[in-house]
Enzyme design. Structure first.
Site, PDB file in Angstrom:
ATOM      1  CE  LYS A  81      -4.029   1.663   2.743  1.00  0.00           C
ATOM      2  NZ  LYS A  81      -4.804   1.433   3.989  1.00  0.00           N
ATOM      3  CB  SER A 159      -8.134   3.443   3.010  1.00  0.00           C
ATOM      4  OG  SER A 159      -7.223   2.777   3.981  1.00  0.00           O
ATOM      5  CB  SER A 183      -8.412   0.367   5.873  1.00  0.00           C
ATOM      6  OG  SER A 183      -8.852   1.508   5.877  1.00  0.00           O
TER       7      SER A 183
END
Lengths: 473, 72
Positions: A81, A159, A183
């Protein structure tokens, strides 16, 4: 390279590499090509780390040739990420104000994977600032809305959007995501992959963008529970550079759990029959049937009535506003893509210290009241998320009318509670509704990841949902 | 799907899909343009709602805040 290779487990890939049936360089180049070709379709890529990846892969091949073996991840590519620092490439935090940000050091989680010989192939897209301030549309990202490989008109979840879609589409064998509140679990559920939110403090956050110092966690997003176990073992461990570090290492050993038939599961039927959206209910009924054969002892449980969501929201709002105070005050916050999020960050800056402290005082109370629950049950089981993925253009803020809400809250607040208390959770696919994946989650007490991984692996031996492939090529 | 009274009932997701299928342009582009000050007020109201919800939980001076999440 045959398409089947891209869907192999980490153990299978390791076998191919160690037997030198493929080289890490070949594997890495094949994944890079796949990332380059398919990644943009899902808005999954923040940056390809081609140059450093090829160098790392060559190094892995050299070590394997010399029998310097570093474990199961050696020579295997992965994605991270884009809130994890990596020198030589931008680390954008998914947000325009940080589009050109670079760091000259590595995030601890990536550093640990590289020590095991894993190869960083890509930085993966994410919701801007990991959703701090809360956002209204999937387009709240520097990279555009995360698109779901099962149907690219639908959102991949946030996310950790790119980590979810990249693993689902097999653009990488595994990825790192992060969770403050939902997330990892949400994109794992939406994309039909297996994601593990580890116990708070198990994985160092050094080099990761903070959103909430007291709630942020970094964890693996993979295609199976077993893969999650291997990755968590590699990335866990104490780190003096992270004040939240628990100073503990995780050793993957589902066999340490003993007989699953001796465990007790806590659940509440209202979560699966009332709160779950109608098309998913038969999917959950079938999944519970499989689970009840694996673990015969089940108890109905319900969380005591406490303001879990308001506590989590207040803590994240206050800590997030403090983290991003500079860009809120100097106006760069206005460069964010989501107006609802901009307004949320601005509003959060006005939260009073007494309100933040009240939230943290109630959080202590929640910990005192909920911890004893794990004396009665070993694992909690609930739907991973309340709803199905929404089309990318939809508002994410629509909620069910009060008249349609069940009377009992069951475990509907377990996501907020689990994140407030640092409990680990594993989301895994348990079927499909309207052509999109449905996720179920297992939650347990801190530092007992082997327990939920053992149940996850047993469930995945009985089912093949985690082996299904989205219509990507 | 229609129930006995002939009322069509759809899930939130089905409704959203239907709305998008019928819309010529993206819904995002068609959101009624709330002004920035309206949106800011809406978010302040949301935060105030959270705070009001917290105030319903009784606390005594002995209830200490969690300054750090310590797990065993």
């Amino acid at each position: 390279m045959p398409a089947d290779v891209f869907f192999k487990s980490l153990t299978e890939l390791n076998r191919l590499l160690v037997n030198r049936e493929i080289s890490s360089k070949e594997l890495t180049e094949a994944y890079l090509s796949r990332l380059e070709t398919l990644g943009p379709k899902y808005n999954a890529i923040a940056a390809l780390t081609r140059k450093s990846a090829i160098a790392s892969a060559r190094n892995a091949d050299d070590e394997i040739k010399r029998k310097r073996l570093r474990g199961i991840l050696q020579g295997i590519p992965f994605g991270a990420k884009d809130l994890l620092a990596y020198p030589g490439y931008p680390t954008t935090w998914g947000a325009k104000p940080y589009a050109h940000q670079t760091f000259d050091f590595k995030a601890a989680a990536i550093e640990r994977l590289e020590k095991r010989g894993a190869v960083l192939a890509a930085k993966l897209s994410m919701v801007e600032l990991a959703g701090g301030g809360s956002y209204e549309f999937a387009s709240a990202s520097l990279f555009g809305p995360g698109r779901n490989p099962w149907n690219d008109r639908y959102w991949s979840g946030g996310s950790s959007s790119g980590s979810g879609s990249a693993v689902a589409a097999s653009l990488v064998p595994f990825a790192l995501g992060s969770e403050t509140w939902g997330s990892i679990i949400t994109p794992s559920s939406y994309c039909g992959i297996t994601g593990l939110r580890p116990t708070y403090g198990y994985v160092s956050r050094y080099g990761a963008m903070p959103l909430s110092w007291t709630m942020d966690k970094i964890g693996p997003m993979c295609r199976s529970a077993e893969d999650c176990g291997h990755v968590l073992e590699a990335i866990s461990g104490g780190d003096s550079r992270d004040r939240g570090s628990a100073g503990k290492s995780f050793y993957y050993g589902p066999e340490y759990v003993g007989e699953l038939s001796r465990l007790t599961v806590g659940y509440n039927p209202v979560d699966f029959e009332g709160w779950a959206e109608a098309p998913t209910r038969s999917v959950y009924a079938a999944a519970l049937e499989v689970l009840k054969k694996l673990v015969p002892s089940w108890q109905v449980v319900e969380l005591p009535p406490l303001p879990y969501g308001s506590v989590a929201g207040t803590v994240i709002d206050a800590e997030g506003a403090s983290v991003f105070e500079e860009i809120i005050r100097d106006g760069r916050v206005d460069e964010l893509a989501d107006r609802y999020q901009i307004a949320g960050l601005r509003a959060a800056l006005d939260l009073k210290a007494t309100d933040y402290l009240r939230a943290q005082r109630i959080r202590s109370k929640i910990q005192s009241e909920l911890t004893p629950m794990f004396r009665k049950v070993d694992i909690l089981v609930s739907p991973s998320v309340r709803g199905m993925p929404l089309p990318v253009e939809s508002s994410l803020k629509a909620s069910r009318p009060p008249s349609e809400r069940p009377n009992s809250r069951g475990l509907i607040d377990v996501s907020a509670a689990g994140n407030l208390l640092g409990w680990p959770a594993l989301s895994l696919p348990c079927g499909f509704a309207d052509g999109l994946p449905v996720g179920i989650q297992f939650i347990t007490r801190p530092f007992n990841e082997n327990r939920i991984l053992a149940l996850g692996a047993a469930f995945q031996r009985e089912t093949d949902w985690h082996l299904r492939r989205p219509p990507i090529d | 799907m229609a129930d006995k009274s002939g009322v069509v009932r759809c899930s939130r997701r089905e409704l959203a899909s239907l709305a998008i299928a019928l819309a010529p342009a993206s819904l995002a582009a068609q959101q009624p343009a709330a002004s920035d000050s309206d949106l800011l007020q809406r978010r302040r109201d949301g935060i105030a709602g959270n705070v009001a919800s917290l105030e319903k939980t009784p606390l005594t001076p002995a209830d200490e805040p969690m300054f750090a999440l310590v797990l065993k």
